[in-house]
Design a protein around this motif. Structure first.
Motif, mmCIF file in Angstrom:
data_model
loop_
_atom_site.group_PDB
_atom_site.id
_atom_site.type_symbol
_atom_site.label_atom_id
_atom_site.label_comp_id
_atom_site.label_asym_id
_atom_site.label_seq_id
_atom_site.Cartn_x
_atom_site.Cartn_y
_atom_site.Cartn_z
ATOM 1 N N GLY A 143 0.787 -1.225 0.000
ATOM 2 C CA GLY A 143 0.000 0.000 0.000
ATOM 3 C C GLY A 143 0.816 1.269 0.000
ATOM 4 O O GLY A 143 2.034 1.251 0.191
ATOM 5 N N LEU A 144 0.128 2.373 -0.221
ATOM 6 C CA LEU A 144 0.704 3.710 -0.136
ATOM 7 C C LEU A 144 -0.080 4.490 0.909
ATOM 8 O O LEU A 144 -1.316 4.411 0.958
ATOM 9 C CB LEU A 144 0.648 4.434 -1.489
ATOM 10 N N CYS A 145 0.618 5.214 1.730
ATOM 11 C CA CYS A 145 0.017 5.936 2.846
ATOM 12 C C CYS A 145 -1.133 6.824 2.384
ATOM 13 O O CYS A 145 -1.009 7.581 1.411
ATOM 14 C CB CYS A 145 1.089 6.763 3.554
ATOM 15 N N GLN A 146 -2.261 6.751 3.088
ATOM 16 C CA GLN A 146 -3.456 7.513 2.733
ATOM 17 C C GLN A 146 -3.528 8.875 3.411
ATOM 18 O O GLN A 146 -4.542 9.576 3.294
ATOM 19 C CB GLN A 146 -4.697 6.704 3.100
ATOM 20 N N ALA A 147 -2.448 9.271 4.101
ATOM 21 C CA ALA A 147 -2.425 10.577 4.754
ATOM 22 C C ALA A 147 -1.708 11.568 3.834
ATOM 23 O O ALA A 147 -0.481 11.600 3.795
ATOM 24 C CB ALA A 147 -1.706 10.497 6.098
ATOM 25 N N PRO A 148 -2.450 12.351 3.045
ATOM 26 C CA PRO A 148 -1.791 13.284 2.129
ATOM 27 C C PRO A 148 -1.004 14.337 2.899
ATOM 28 O O PRO A 148 -1.412 14.732 3.997
ATOM 29 C CB PRO A 148 -2.974 13.904 1.368
ATOM 30 N N PRO A 149 0.135 14.756 2.367
ATOM 31 C CA PRO A 149 0.683 14.391 1.054
ATOM 32 C C PRO A 149 1.704 13.267 1.132
ATOM 33 O O PRO A 149 2.549 13.146 0.250
ATOM 34 C CB PRO A 149 1.360 15.689 0.631
ATOM 35 N N CYS A 150 1.691 12.441 2.128
ATOM 36 C CA CYS A 150 2.763 11.472 2.384
ATOM 37 C C CYS A 150 2.994 10.503 1.221
ATOM 38 O O CYS A 150 3.982 10.604 0.520
ATOM 39 C CB CYS A 150 2.474 10.697 3.670
ATOM 40 N N ARG A 151 2.124 9.523 1.065
ATOM 41 C CA ARG A 151 2.211 8.513 0.015
ATOM 42 C C ARG A 151 3.448 7.634 0.116
ATOM 43 O O ARG A 151 3.961 7.120 -0.886
ATOM 44 C CB ARG A 151 2.150 9.161 -1.371
ATOM 45 N N ASN A 152 3.959 7.443 1.324
ATOM 46 C CA ASN A 152 5.045 6.486 1.530
ATOM 47 C C ASN A 152 4.512 5.064 1.346
ATOM 48 O O ASN A 152 3.350 4.781 1.621
ATOM 49 C CB ASN A 152 5.629 6.619 2.935
ATOM 50 N N ALA A 153 5.391 4.174 0.900
ATOM 51 C CA ALA A 153 5.018 2.777 0.735
ATOM 52 C C ALA A 153 5.041 2.056 2.076
ATOM 53 O O ALA A 153 5.785 2.432 2.984
ATOM 54 C CB ALA A 153 5.965 2.099 -0.243
ATOM 55 N N TYR A 154 4.215 1.033 2.193
ATOM 56 C CA TYR A 154 4.241 0.202 3.399
ATOM 57 C C TYR A 154 3.785 -1.211 3.045
ATOM 58 O O TYR A 154 3.182 -1.448 1.990
ATOM 59 C CB TYR A 154 3.334 0.776 4.495
ATOM 60 N N LEU A 155 4.094 -2.155 3.914
ATOM 61 C CA LEU A 155 3.650 -3.536 3.793
ATOM 62 C C LEU A 155 2.656 -3.804 4.913
ATOM 63 O O LEU A 155 2.990 -3.668 6.088
ATOM 64 C CB LEU A 155 4.842 -4.490 3.892
ATOM 65 N N ASP A 156 1.451 -4.159 4.554
ATOM 66 C CA ASP A 156 0.399 -4.393 5.547
ATOM 67 C C ASP A 156 0.553 -5.792 6.141
ATOM 68 O O ASP A 156 0.382 -6.794 5.456
ATOM 69 C CB ASP A 156 -0.973 -4.248 4.884
ATOM 70 N N THR A 157 0.879 -5.850 7.410
ATOM 71 C CA THR A 157 0.982 -7.140 8.104
ATOM 72 C C THR A 157 -0.091 -7.272 9.187
ATOM 73 O O THR A 157 0.006 -8.139 10.040
ATOM 74 C CB THR A 157 2.378 -7.284 8.743
ATOM 75 N N SER A 158 -1.101 -6.415 9.138
ATOM 76 C CA SER A 158 -2.173 -6.472 10.128
ATOM 77 C C SER A 158 -2.999 -7.734 9.923
ATOM 78 O O SER A 158 -3.066 -8.292 8.821
ATOM 79 C CB SER A 158 -3.072 -5.236 10.015
ATOM 80 N N THR A 159 -3.651 -8.185 10.989
ATOM 81 C CA THR A 159 -4.420 -9.427 10.905
ATOM 82 C C THR A 159 -5.707 -9.270 10.090
ATOM 83 O O THR A 159 -6.194 -10.232 9.507
ATOM 84 C CB THR A 159 -4.784 -9.917 12.320
ATOM 85 N N ASN A 160 -6.236 -8.058 10.037
ATOM 86 C CA ASN A 160 -7.504 -7.844 9.333
ATOM 87 C C ASN A 160 -7.372 -6.977 8.087
ATOM 88 O O ASN A 160 -8.351 -6.410 7.607
ATOM 89 C CB ASN A 160 -8.523 -7.213 10.281
ATOM 90 N N ARG A 161 -6.148 -6.852 7.567
ATOM 91 C CA ARG A 161 -5.890 -6.098 6.333
ATOM 92 C C ARG A 161 -6.441 -4.668 6.416
ATOM 93 O O ARG A 161 -7.025 -4.156 5.465
ATOM 94 C CB ARG A 161 -6.513 -6.818 5.130
ATOM 95 N N SER A 162 -6.221 -4.033 7.545
ATOM 96 C CA SER A 162 -6.838 -2.725 7.773
ATOM 97 C C SER A 162 -5.855 -1.561 7.691
ATOM 98 O O SER A 162 -6.261 -0.411 7.842
ATOM 99 C CB SER A 162 -7.502 -2.710 9.156
ATOM 100 N N ARG A 163 -4.583 -1.832 7.469
ATOM 101 C CA ARG A 163 -3.603 -0.751 7.507
ATOM 102 C C ARG A 163 -3.817 0.217 6.349
ATOM 103 O O ARG A 163 -4.027 -0.200 5.203
ATOM 104 C CB ARG A 163 -2.180 -1.321 7.451
ATOM 105 N N ARG A 164 -3.725 1.505 6.630
ATOM 106 C CA ARG A 164 -3.900 2.527 5.604
ATOM 107 C C ARG A 164 -2.796 3.587 5.645
ATOM 108 O O ARG A 164 -2.726 4.429 4.756
ATOM 109 C CB ARG A 164 -5.263 3.221 5.778
ATOM 110 N N TYR A 165 -1.976 3.537 6.673
ATOM 111 C CA TYR A 165 -0.951 4.566 6.837
ATOM 112 C C TYR A 165 0.425 3.928 7.032
ATOM 113 O O TYR A 165 0.545 2.801 7.522
ATOM 114 C CB TYR A 165 -1.287 5.458 8.029
#
Length: 209
Positions: A143-165
């Motif tokens: 994913g890419l961070c949803q907090a504008p203007p960031c847009r940093n890349a991340y790997l979602d390792t959450s149990t419920n696929r909920s990561r957005r930042y």
């Protein structure tokens, strides 16, 4: 070293640039070497020429994250496959870093670092690590961070696929911004309601009162 660890190489490289903020920390051979970590043999082979080559690989890796973030999973895989073809790896079984309680090696897969140049080595490791992460957890975990203007890349390792930042800092910033936006909307609605009530009273005739 576990192969899943290598996926972080891709994240670190992509996040050396913040396009929306017009920031780029990948401006010197020292910056390239820092991406490897101090103990890497490949870092010592880095030269000034690798700065431009690293930026090119960074653009292609960001395109993988962008496609995955937008739900274009097949495109993300195609882009990643092109990197894997261009920068192949040499897997080896290793046990030199980890020993069990009896002093025996804990065998694990390791990616050998003997390519022609530092960029090829880093790109091979980053692409393979990302490929293992994608096939293990799914393309929607990139994913890419949803907090504008960031847009940093991340790997979602959450149990419920909920990561957005990409970080707790960005999550907090986004939550504060959303809270303030709700408060502004509530205030605007209150003002509109008050004006409507006032206008209604002004339009009432004396007889009606």
């Amino acid at each position: 070293m576990e192969l899943a660890y290598y996926s972080d190489y891709a994240v670190r490289l992509v996040n050396t640039e913040e396009p929306a903020r017009n920031k780029d920390s990948l401006t010197s051979v020292e910056a390239v070497r820092e991406l490897f970590g101090e103990a890497s043999q490949m870092a010592r082979r880095a030269t000034d020429s690798d700065v431009t080559r690293f930026r090119s690989v960074r653009t292609r890796l960001r395109a993988v994250f962008t496609a995955a973030d937008e739900g274009e999973h097949t495109q993300a895989v195609d882009l990643l496959n092109s990197l894997l073809l261009e920068f192949p790896v040499s897997p080896q079984i290793s046990g030199h870093d980890f020993l069990d309680d009896e002093g025996h090696p804990r065998w694990h897969m390791h990616l050998a670092d003997h390519p022609s140049n530092a960029t090829a080595g880093f790109a091979a490791i980053a692409a393979m690590g990302l490929a293992f992460h994608l096939t293990e957890f799914g393309a929607d975990r990139l994913g890419l961070c949803q907090a504008p203007p960031c847009r940093n890349a991340y790997l979602d390792t959450s149990t419920n696929r909920s990561r957005r930042y990409c970080s707790d800092r960005c999550a907090t910033r986004a939550n504060v911004a959303a809270y303030r936006a709700r408060k502004r909307l509530e205030a605007e609605r209150t003002d509109e309601t008050g004006l409507t009530a006032e206008n209604s009273q002004e339009s009432t005739t004396p007889a009606d009162r």
